[in-house]
Design a protein around this motif. Structure first.
Motif, PDB file in Angstrom:
ATOM      1  N   TYR A  91      33.243  -2.704  10.592  1.00 42.69           N
ATOM      2  CA  TYR A  91      33.443  -2.764   9.145  1.00 42.69           C
ATOM      3  C   TYR A  91      32.133  -3.227   8.515  1.00 42.69           C
ATOM      4  O   TYR A  91      31.488  -4.150   9.028  1.00 42.69           O
ATOM      5  CB  TYR A  91      34.579  -3.709   8.741  1.00 42.69           C
ATOM      6  CG  TYR A  91      34.684  -3.815   7.243  1.00 42.69           C
ATOM      7  CD1 TYR A  91      35.049  -2.710   6.494  1.00 42.69           C
ATOM      8  CD2 TYR A  91      34.339  -4.982   6.579  1.00 42.69           C
ATOM      9  CE1 TYR A  91      35.082  -2.774   5.109  1.00 42.69           C
ATOM     10  CE2 TYR A  91      34.386  -5.052   5.201  1.00 42.69           C
ATOM     11  CZ  TYR A  91      34.762  -3.947   4.471  1.00 42.69           C
ATOM     12  OH  TYR A  91      34.783  -4.006   3.111  1.00 42.69           O
ATOM     13  N   ASP A  94      30.047  -4.885   1.861  1.00 41.97           N
ATOM     14  CA  ASP A  94      31.261  -4.323   1.348  1.00 41.97           C
ATOM     15  C   ASP A  94      31.227  -2.812   1.281  1.00 41.97           C
ATOM     16  O   ASP A  94      32.240  -2.202   0.989  1.00 41.97           O
ATOM     17  CB  ASP A  94      31.602  -4.930  -0.010  1.00 41.97           C
ATOM     18  CG  ASP A  94      30.688  -4.558  -1.150  1.00 41.97           C
ATOM     19  OD1 ASP A  94      29.895  -5.384  -1.557  1.00 41.97           O
ATOM     20  OD2 ASP A  94      30.763  -3.449  -1.635  1.00 41.97           O
ATOM     21  N   TYR A 109      39.561   0.644   7.517  1.00 39.23           N
ATOM     22  CA  TYR A 109      39.619   0.290   6.099  1.00 39.23           C
ATOM     23  C   TYR A 109      39.304   1.520   5.263  1.00 39.23           C
ATOM     24  O   TYR A 109      38.305   2.197   5.495  1.00 39.23           O
ATOM     25  CB  TYR A 109      38.630  -0.842   5.798  1.00 39.23           C
ATOM     26  CG  TYR A 109      38.821  -1.465   4.447  1.00 39.23           C
ATOM     27  CD1 TYR A 109      40.001  -2.109   4.119  1.00 39.23           C
ATOM     28  CD2 TYR A 109      37.816  -1.409   3.500  1.00 39.23           C
ATOM     29  CE1 TYR A 109      40.180  -2.696   2.881  1.00 39.23           C
ATOM     30  CE2 TYR A 109      37.989  -1.989   2.250  1.00 39.23           C
ATOM     31  CZ  TYR A 109      39.165  -2.625   1.949  1.00 39.23           C
ATOM     32  OH  TYR A 109      39.343  -3.203   0.720  1.00 39.23           O
ATOM     33  N   LEU A 127      41.912  -5.637   3.058  1.00 37.65           N
ATOM     34  CA  LEU A 127      40.720  -6.019   3.805  1.00 37.65           C
ATOM     35  C   LEU A 127      40.988  -7.290   4.603  1.00 37.65           C
ATOM     36  O   LEU A 127      40.661  -7.379   5.789  1.00 37.65           O
ATOM     37  CB  LEU A 127      39.533  -6.209   2.856  1.00 37.65           C
ATOM     38  CG  LEU A 127      38.227  -6.704   3.465  1.00 37.65           C
ATOM     39  CD1 LEU A 127      37.781  -5.829   4.630  1.00 37.65           C
ATOM     40  CD2 LEU A 127      37.150  -6.757   2.389  1.00 37.65           C
TER      41      LEU A 127
END
Length: 182
Positions: A91, A94, A109, A127
């Motif tokens: 991940y 952002d 995600y 998240l």
């Protein structure tokens, strides 16, 4: 465009603009006007490309706005490739969709861009659920140095501190590894 239309998105407009310009050029009745219009449309882009190729490499790299970040992403992707198996998820906090592509690693995600995280009410809870899950991503790449800039409540920062530890730093970017990951 609502403030979310970044300059590099203009690449998406090129195909329809090229088609429209081509149609306009061939639709002109006079051959001389067609050639003049085609020249007018092609010369600026061609001139820019020639000018870029004549520049020294370091000057050309400075002129290309995202060159440095794409080099950094290639270095991070190489580190991710070396540190994980192809089926292990990552991940990027952002956002950095290119990094997922370069690393050839999946994420569970759904938001690969930062704006939805700020605008969609369920984005931050999803998240946090992903980061807390038993099958959490093996690596988290901190594209933003402050998780609180994404989640002002501090929840994401707490989840990262609880479930992850610093694995390494690549080109100034922290890579966190899940505490239970090998």
């Amino acid at each position: 465009m609502g403030g979310s239309y970044w300059t590099h998105y203009y690449v998406q407009l090129l195909p329809p603009l090229i088609l429209a310009a081509s149609y306009a050029a061939v639709a002109v009745a006079s051959r001389g006007l067609r050639v003049a219009l085609a020249t007018l449309l092609v010369v600026p882009a061609l001139g820019w490309m020639v000018a870029m190729t004549l520049l020294p490499s370091n000057v050309r790299q400075d002129a290309i706005r995202y060159f440095g970040s794409s080099v950094r992403d290639r270095h991070i992707a190489a580190a991710v490739d070396a540190e994980t198996r192809p089926n292990q998820r990552i991940y990027v906090l952002d956002s950095d969709a290119l990094l997922y592509f370069l690393a050839q690693r999946p994420t569970s995600y759904r938001y690969l861009w930062g704006m939805p995280i700020k605008k969609i009410p369920s984005a931050i809870p999803r998240l946090r659920t992903m980061l807390e899950a038993n099958d959490r991503p093996t690596l988290v790449i901190l594209g933003t140095p402050d998780a609180n800039s994404v989640d002002a409540s501090g929840g994401i920062a707490r989840d990262l501190a609880r479930y992850y530890h610093r694995d390494r730093i690549v080109d100034g970017v922290q890579i966190l590894r899940a505490n239970d990951a090998t």
